[in-house]
Design an enzyme around this catalytic site. Structure first.
Site, PDB file in Angstrom:
ATOM      1  CG  MET A  30      -1.916  -1.195   1.148  1.00 24.33           C
ATOM      2  SD  MET A  30      -3.504  -0.861   1.928  1.00 24.33           S
ATOM      3  CE  MET A  30      -2.997  -0.418   3.581  1.00 24.33           C
ATOM      4  CE1 TYR A  32       4.685   8.685   3.826  1.00 23.29           C
ATOM      5  CE2 TYR A  32       5.190   7.348   5.749  1.00 23.29           C
ATOM      6  CZ  TYR A  32       5.184   8.568   5.117  1.00 23.29           C
ATOM      7  OH  TYR A  32       5.660   9.676   5.774  1.00 23.29           O
ATOM      8  CD  GLU A  35      15.694  -0.147   4.842  1.00 27.64           C
ATOM      9  OE1 GLU A  35      15.997  -1.282   4.441  1.00 27.64           O
ATOM     10  OE2 GLU A  35      16.046   0.900   4.244  1.00 27.64           O
ATOM     11  CG  HIS A  37       6.830  -1.845   2.350  1.00 26.72           C
ATOM     12  ND1 HIS A  37       6.768  -0.769   3.190  1.00 26.72           N
ATOM     13  CD2 HIS A  37       5.564  -2.339   2.275  1.00 26.72           C
ATOM     14  CE1 HIS A  37       5.524  -0.600   3.618  1.00 26.72           C
ATOM     15  NE2 HIS A  37       4.772  -1.546   3.081  1.00 26.72           N
ATOM     16  CD  GLN A  61      -6.223  -3.674   2.174  1.00 24.29           C
ATOM     17  OE1 GLN A  61      -6.088  -4.169   1.062  1.00 24.29           O
ATOM     18  NE2 GLN A  61      -5.279  -3.765   3.094  1.00 24.29           N
ATOM     19  N   GLY A 147       4.656  -9.676   4.122  1.00 32.43           N
ATOM     20  CA  GLY A 147       5.352  -9.499   5.391  1.00 32.43           C
ATOM     21  C   GLY A 147       4.715 -10.323   6.492  1.00 32.43           C
ATOM     22  CG  ASP A 150      -1.625  -8.442   8.388  1.00 28.59           C
ATOM     23  OD1 ASP A 150      -2.116  -9.328   9.129  1.00 28.59           O
ATOM     24  OD2 ASP A 150      -2.307  -7.565   7.849  1.00 28.59           O
ATOM     25  NE  ARG A 187      -3.148   1.790   9.533  1.00 27.08           N
ATOM     26  CZ  ARG A 187      -3.452   0.719   8.791  1.00 27.08           C
ATOM     27  NH1 ARG A 187      -2.706  -0.366   8.858  1.00 27.08           N
ATOM     28  NH2 ARG A 187      -4.495   0.745   7.981  1.00 27.08           N
TER      29      ARG A 187
END
Lengths: 283, 283
Positions: A30, A32, A35, A37, A61, A147, A150, A187
């Site tokens: 998504m 933004y 490291e 990602h 979502q 990742g 999650d 976030r």
């Protein structure tokens, strides 16, 4: 790096790569990027020839009271980071490109979506499964990297892939943490300095869980209360859940055998953060 | 013709064909094949290099009071007919092969599944969409052919393919009728001689609809009552629905413009039969 906004351009680029016998790796994001990602991009690089990322803040979502509109975005920076980290193609569709007409179709996974984050985010995983299915159909990748932060998303997508015979290998990549231990998240930018400091309690509580697991504790309830006690010691931290589940089925464990997922979600101020410990006897 | 029972064998055969640059055509069926199915195979032949069929009576698309257990089956005959009609591969999985573990994932299409047959068969199209998605992921075909006789199924699958960006071209193939006009259906085998004769009323009523459309009638309600009157003239026929809808959106029409689908479902004795007329100004 190829930057595309249209589905048809993705298909064309992928077709050209496949014609050369290249395997395709996909990292759905998504944006933004941090490291965490970029570690997924690296993992995709290790496991495929042509590495693709998508940057799409997927509206379906997010719940009506969630942070879709204020979700952080910086597409120029994302493009730069992906390019620097060896990504070959990035797909940045508009909402209209992904949902051009009234959408009537949903991919749903039941049961394992009703707990952990899913219990507090009704419809969230329907949105995730639907958009991931779309991305898989657009990219037809050989592998896709998600990742482990999650952990529920990983379990849900693996189950969806199994149930629907989707010809994509799902690779989960370990949580990346800041030097002080905070799990990286887009976030985290919402956190004030005080909250940023308070947020360290998530990782601290999981460290303690790991420690008592290593010392032989196998009772899930004991581990959960230990984690909760630590989280509750931080005044800025409000627990949403602390669970000890099987990492694949997400079923609550009472006694821990070979492996366990200790998953937590907390509010630090108004910011919802998640973290987890994936534990197995081999570790 | 290759006959396979395992998903892995399908994937291997398809991979070999794709490596040779062949395009793949798929005809999903529930078996007990008739000339209608064979016309789909022929259509697939015209539109792809390597023609595959599946024969699978999909349990999850049958309601609890429907005919899953007594649905007619004759796999040896099916294999023979497919081979004679130029099919290259047939996939005949067991229920365990298709649903090996507890299935938690469903592909659902809303709205257009709540009318026509869907209104009387709750869950039916969830079962259809889920199994068709699985078959598409197993075969990764370039094209797939479905019979226009189940007009709602065609509309639902086309919408699912659009919404999920499934890279498969859906081709609808015209209804095939017996010499006396009865639309071919595997379920025709349930009919007694008297019922077989009574069942001709379905096609007769649609012929009348076509006639008055050709003569300029554009009022949907008038057409529906005309069709109903004819169906009601047959004592063995019990109407489930007669609808006049747009063929893509399945929305009820009041006035007919460029095209219309007149769709009917009736019980002849205990056997539920469907038929339809796809009408457009060009015809």
């Amino acid at each position: 790096m190829i930057v595309v906004k249209k589905i048809s351009d993705v298909r064309e680029a992928i077709k050209a790569q496949k014609a050369q016998g290249k395997t395709i790796g996909l990292v759905p994001t998504m944006g933004y990027l941090h490291e965490g990602h970029l570690s997924l991009v690296k993992k995709a690089r290790e496991n495929s020839d042509f590495v693709c990322a998508s940057v799409f803040v997927n509206p379906i979502q997010f719940g009506p009271n969630e942070d879709y509109n204020k979700y952080p975005r910086d597409i120029e920076r994302d493009i730069k980071l992906l390019e620097e980290n060896g990504c070959d193609l990035v797909f940045i569709p508009s909402v209209e490109e992904m949902y051009p007409n009234e959408r009537l179709t949903t991919v749903s996974v039941i049961k394992i979506t009703n707990k952990l984050c899913g219990a507090y985010r009704p419809g969230h995983f329907d949105g995730v499964c639907t958009v991931v299915t779309k991305l898989f159909n657009i990219f037809t990748p050989d592998i896709a990297v998600f990742g482990q932060k999650d952990a529920q998303q990983v379990a849900v997508i693996k189950k969806m892939v199994e149930d629907l015979n989707i010809p994509v290998k799902i690779i989960a990549s370990p949580i990346v943490r800041d030097k002080d231990g905070l799990a990286l998240s887009s976030r985290n930018v919402y956190l004030s300095d005080d909250e940023r400091h308070a947020a360290l309690i998530l990782n601290k509580s999981l460290k303690e869980a790991e420690k008592i697991l290593k010392s032989g504790e196998r009772n899930a309830e004991n581990i959960i209360s230990r984690v909760k006690n630590i989280l509750e010691s931080e005044p800025l931290c409000k627990i949403q859940y602390v669970s000890c589940v099987h990492p694949d089925t997400l079923e609550d464990l009472t006694a821990i055998n070979d492996k366990a997922l200790i998953a937590i979600a907390c509010y630090i101020g108004n910011t919802r953060l998640i973290d987890n410990l994936l534990w197995s006897v081999d570790v």
